[in-house]
Design a protein around this motif. Structure first.
Motif, PDB file in Angstrom:
ATOM      1  N   ASN A 182       0.698  -1.385   0.046  1.00 20.80           N
ATOM      2  CA  ASN A 182       0.324   0.046   0.109  1.00 20.80           C
ATOM      3  C   ASN A 182       0.876   1.389   0.095  1.00 20.80           C
ATOM      4  O   ASN A 182       0.725   2.137  -0.560  1.00 20.80           O
ATOM      5  N   LEU A 183       1.979   1.175   0.429  1.00 18.39           N
ATOM      6  CA  LEU A 183       2.713   2.055   1.103  1.00 18.39           C
ATOM      7  C   LEU A 183       4.213   2.491   0.010  1.00 18.39           C
ATOM      8  O   LEU A 183       4.844   3.496  -0.041  1.00 18.39           O
ATOM      9  N   LYS A 184       3.999   1.709  -1.660  1.00 19.06           N
ATOM     10  CA  LYS A 184       5.636   1.262  -2.006  1.00 19.06           C
ATOM     11  C   LYS A 184       5.282   2.583  -3.123  1.00 19.06           C
ATOM     12  O   LYS A 184       6.420   2.674  -3.078  1.00 19.06           O
ATOM     13  N   ASN A 185       4.806   3.103  -3.225  1.00 19.05           N
ATOM     14  CA  ASN A 185       4.745   4.361  -4.390  1.00 19.05           C
ATOM     15  C   ASN A 185       4.091   5.723  -3.669  1.00 19.05           C
ATOM     16  O   ASN A 185       4.261   6.909  -4.297  1.00 19.05           O
ATOM     17  N   SER A 186       4.591   5.653  -2.103  1.00 16.08           N
ATOM     18  CA  SER A 186       4.014   7.217  -1.760  1.00 16.08           C
ATOM     19  C   SER A 186       5.766   7.386  -1.175  1.00 16.08           C
ATOM     20  O   SER A 186       6.817   7.015  -1.719  1.00 16.08           O
ATOM     21  N   ASN A 187       5.844   8.751   0.137  1.00 13.65           N
ATOM     22  CA  ASN A 187       7.197   9.250   0.523  1.00 13.65           C
ATOM     23  C   ASN A 187       7.167   8.394   1.701  1.00 13.65           C
ATOM     24  O   ASN A 187       8.068   8.566   2.188  1.00 13.65           O
ATOM     25  N   LEU A 188       5.895   7.345   2.368  1.00 15.20           N
ATOM     26  CA  LEU A 188       5.932   6.144   2.835  1.00 15.20           C
ATOM     27  C   LEU A 188       6.882   5.045   2.577  1.00 15.20           C
ATOM     28  O   LEU A 188       6.665   3.767   3.755  1.00 15.20           O
ATOM     29  N   CYS A 189       7.232   5.112   2.220  1.00 18.31           N
ATOM     30  CA  CYS A 189       7.778   3.231   1.572  1.00 18.31           C
ATOM     31  C   CYS A 189       8.799   2.557   2.167  1.00 18.31           C
ATOM     32  O   CYS A 189       9.463   3.764   2.315  1.00 18.31           O
ATOM     33  N   PHE A 190       9.017   1.731   2.504  1.00 15.00           N
ATOM     34  CA  PHE A 190       9.444   0.693   3.630  1.00 15.00           C
ATOM     35  C   PHE A 190      10.531  -0.456   2.937  1.00 15.00           C
ATOM     36  O   PHE A 190       9.900  -1.287   2.025  1.00 15.00           O
ATOM     37  N   GLU A 191      12.011  -0.922   3.937  1.00 17.78           N
ATOM     38  CA  GLU A 191      12.284  -1.994   3.633  1.00 17.78           C
ATOM     39  C   GLU A 191      11.954  -1.889   4.502  1.00 17.78           C
ATOM     40  O   GLU A 191      11.896  -1.865   5.613  1.00 17.78           O
ATOM     41  N   ILE A 192      12.325  -4.248   4.358  1.00 18.75           N
ATOM     42  CA  ILE A 192      12.716  -5.009   5.316  1.00 18.75           C
ATOM     43  C   ILE A 192      13.624  -5.139   5.886  1.00 18.75           C
ATOM     44  O   ILE A 192      14.160  -5.637   4.869  1.00 18.75           O
ATOM     45  N   ASP A 193      14.106  -5.070   6.798  1.00 16.96           N
ATOM     46  CA  ASP A 193      16.183  -5.664   8.053  1.00 16.96           C
ATOM     47  C   ASP A 193      15.904  -7.247   6.593  1.00 16.96           C
ATOM     48  O   ASP A 193      15.149  -8.002   6.472  1.00 16.96           O
ATOM     49  N   ASP A 194      17.122  -7.027   6.243  1.00 16.53           N
ATOM     50  CA  ASP A 194      17.296  -8.599   5.629  1.00 16.53           C
ATOM     51  C   ASP A 194      16.884 -10.329   5.687  1.00 16.53           C
ATOM     52  O   ASP A 194      16.611 -10.562   5.357  1.00 16.53           O
ATOM     53  N   TYR A 195      17.485  -9.799   7.396  1.00 10.98           N
ATOM     54  CA  TYR A 195      17.056 -10.915   8.352  1.00 10.98           C
ATOM     55  C   TYR A 195      15.913 -10.967   8.424  1.00 10.98           C
ATOM     56  O   TYR A 195      16.327 -12.119   7.654  1.00 10.98           O
ATOM     57  N   TYR A 196      15.271 -10.427   8.497  1.00  8.85           N
ATOM     58  CA  TYR A 196      14.058 -10.944   8.762  1.00  8.85           C
ATOM     59  C   TYR A 196      13.000 -10.855   7.364  1.00  8.85           C
ATOM     60  O   TYR A 196      12.082 -11.900   7.445  1.00  8.85           O
ATOM     61  N   LYS A 197      13.465  -9.881   6.297  1.00  5.64           N
ATOM     62  CA  LYS A 197      12.543 -10.796   5.066  1.00  5.64           C
ATOM     63  C   LYS A 197      12.810 -11.809   5.169  1.00  5.64           C
ATOM     64  O   LYS A 197      11.911 -13.050   4.124  1.00  5.64           O
ATOM     65  N   SER A 198      14.192 -12.612   4.976  1.00  5.66           N
ATOM     66  CA  SER A 198      14.191 -13.784   4.825  1.00  5.66           C
ATOM     67  C   SER A 198      13.481 -14.855   5.575  1.00  5.66           C
ATOM     68  O   SER A 198      13.416 -16.331   5.672  1.00  5.66           O
ATOM     69  N   LEU A 199      13.815 -14.403   7.566  1.00  2.00           N
ATOM     70  CA  LEU A 199      13.005 -15.184   7.534  1.00  2.00           C
ATOM     71  C   LEU A 199      11.514 -15.477   7.466  1.00  2.00           C
ATOM     72  O   LEU A 199      10.974 -16.326   7.736  1.00  2.00           O
ATOM     73  N   PHE A 200      10.741 -14.204   7.231  1.00  2.00           N
ATOM     74  CA  PHE A 200       8.783 -14.167   6.821  1.00  2.00           C
ATOM     75  C   PHE A 200       9.632 -15.472   5.444  1.00  2.00           C
ATOM     76  O   PHE A 200       8.393 -15.550   5.440  1.00  2.00           O
ATOM     77  N   ILE A 201      10.226 -15.140   4.740  1.00  2.00           N
ATOM     78  CA  ILE A 201       9.840 -16.155   3.568  1.00  2.00           C
ATOM     79  C   ILE A 201       9.938 -17.496   3.746  1.00  2.00           C
ATOM     80  O   ILE A 201       9.086 -18.204   3.263  1.00  2.00           O
ATOM     81  N   SER A 202      11.343 -17.897   4.970  1.00  2.00           N
ATOM     82  CA  SER A 202      11.159 -19.538   5.350  1.00  2.00           C
ATOM     83  C   SER A 202      10.171 -19.841   5.712  1.00  2.00           C
ATOM     84  O   SER A 202       9.866 -20.789   5.968  1.00  2.00           O
ATOM     85  N   CYS A 203       9.744 -19.015   7.569  1.00  2.00           N
ATOM     86  CA  CYS A 203       8.015 -19.246   7.456  1.00  2.00           C
ATOM     87  C   CYS A 203       6.991 -19.529   6.549  1.00  2.00           C
ATOM     88  O   CYS A 203       6.599 -20.258   7.013  1.00  2.00           O
TER      89      CYS A 203
END
Length: 362
Positions: free
Chosen positions: A62-83
């Motif tokens: 939802n925030l991808k194209n706004s000035n509030l777009c954000f990134e997820i920490d690489d380690y936690y991003k990989s955890l989300f994918i694994s889970c």
């Protein structure tokens, strides 16, 4: 303490959301660590973790194209994918035997706003550019960004493209930018003047990865790669898109310390509903495609039955390390592949779900 870690987030509501998610996710990850020896993650906590991961993905989209777009920490991003790979919504979840204890982060932020000014990035000079190949319409280069201290890829349109091909090249970026999935290569910025765009750098193509690791990969590891590829294409197809260029060079493998993530690249030939960019005489690409049938009917007539054909050939390669179907020794696998590549289109798998169901013998 966490409030201090996200003090750069000026939007108070978003700051509270980040705090809440960070707290709840860590609580569920801590409990997951406690259940590692037992091997079973209980039902309520499984559903809660699924819900929080879904909320993160929805918020990021939802925030991808706004000035509030954000990134997820690489380690936690990989955890989300694994889970996401093992969590289920009912009956609890079986924790994979190779799932490692999670290193919980209580101090540093796991969500960061993208604050890089696009004009500054656009005009920044980059050096050490190295050619690493080419796609359907572009030459592909690798370079190291000194600010991020990491590698990126530069896709630069070939100079001999006609207007229709240039439109396809720009459309590739636009379509990939719209997609929001860990299974799709991230693209960052399109330069209209140079007709090029930047994207994340991935370690391996699936062809190179299997070739280098063919003697070491277990069946379970091959199956994990296969299921992730099918999840990626189920997502792509849910957007009413057909990739049309499935090959050993367009399926990528991003390697983390604790997991591997599949990334789909090269959407230059993607088939979009009601698009008129594919003509009757359009060149057929995709090394795993059903060339004989597509030459007969025309690339513009490409359907899901052609996509599942290429996917079945890809699955066969992942499981055997070879593109030769005739050399398959496992009877059940050979039966599966023969159905997937049947010359009679109506005998093939109709979608990814049918392919998954047929692979239950593994």
């Amino acid at each position: 303490m966490l409030i201090l870690t996200i003090r750069r987030v000026k939007n108070e509501r978003l700051k509270k959301i980040f705090l809440k998610i960070h707290y709840e996710v860590n609580k569920l990850f801590k409990y997951l660590n406690d259940r590692l020896q037992n091997g079973h993650y209980t039902a309520n906590e499984s559903r809660e973790l699924i819900a929080w991961i879904d909320q993160v993905e929805e918020l990021q989209s939802n925030l991808k194209n706004s000035n509030l777009c954000f990134e997820i920490d690489d380690y936690y991003k990989s955890l989300f994918i694994s889970c996401n790979g093992f969590l289920t919504r009912s009956g609890g979840s079986r924790i994979p035997s190779d799932f490692k204890k999670i290193e919980l982060n209580y101090i540093n932020p796991i969500f960061k706003l993208k604050t890089t000014d696009s004009t500054e990035l656009k005009n920044k000079r980059i050096s050490g550019v190295k050619s690493i190949g080419e796609g359907s319409y572009a030459k592909v280069f690798k370079y190291k960004d000194p600010d991020y201290n990491k590698y990126f890829v530069l896709n630069r349109a070939k100079t001999n493209l006609d207007e229709k091909e240039k439109e396809r090249f720009k459309r590739e970026f636009d379509e990939m930018k719209k997609l929001n999935s860990p299974y799709i290569v991230e693209v960052y910025q399109f330069d209209e003047d140079k007709y090029e765009y930047k994207m994340e750098y991935i370690d391996y193509t699936i062809g190179k990865f299997i070739k280098e690791n063919n003697n070491k990969l277990t069946l379970d590891e091959r199956k994990k790669i296969m299921w992730k590829i099918l999840a990626a294409f189920k997502y792509i197809h849910s957007k009413s898109l057909l990739h049309r260029d499935i090959s050993l060079s367009n399926i990528l493998v991003k390697c983390y310390e604790d997991t591997r993530v599949i990334k789909i690249a090269d959407f230059g030939l993607v088939k979009i509903p009601d698009s008129n960019l594919t003509g009757l005489n359009s060149e057929i690409r995709g090394s795993l495609n059903d060339i004989s049938d597509l030459q007969r009917c025309g690339f513009d007539k490409y359907t899901m039955l052609h996509e599942t054909y290429a996917l079945c050939r890809l699955i066969s390669f992942i499981l055997t390390g070879s593109t030769k179907i005739d050399s398959i020794r496992n009877t059940q696998l050979k039966t599966f592949v023969e159905k997937g590549v049947n010359p009679q289109l109506d005998q093939r798998f109709k979608n990814v779900s049918e392919i998954k169901n047929a692979l239950k013998f593994l």
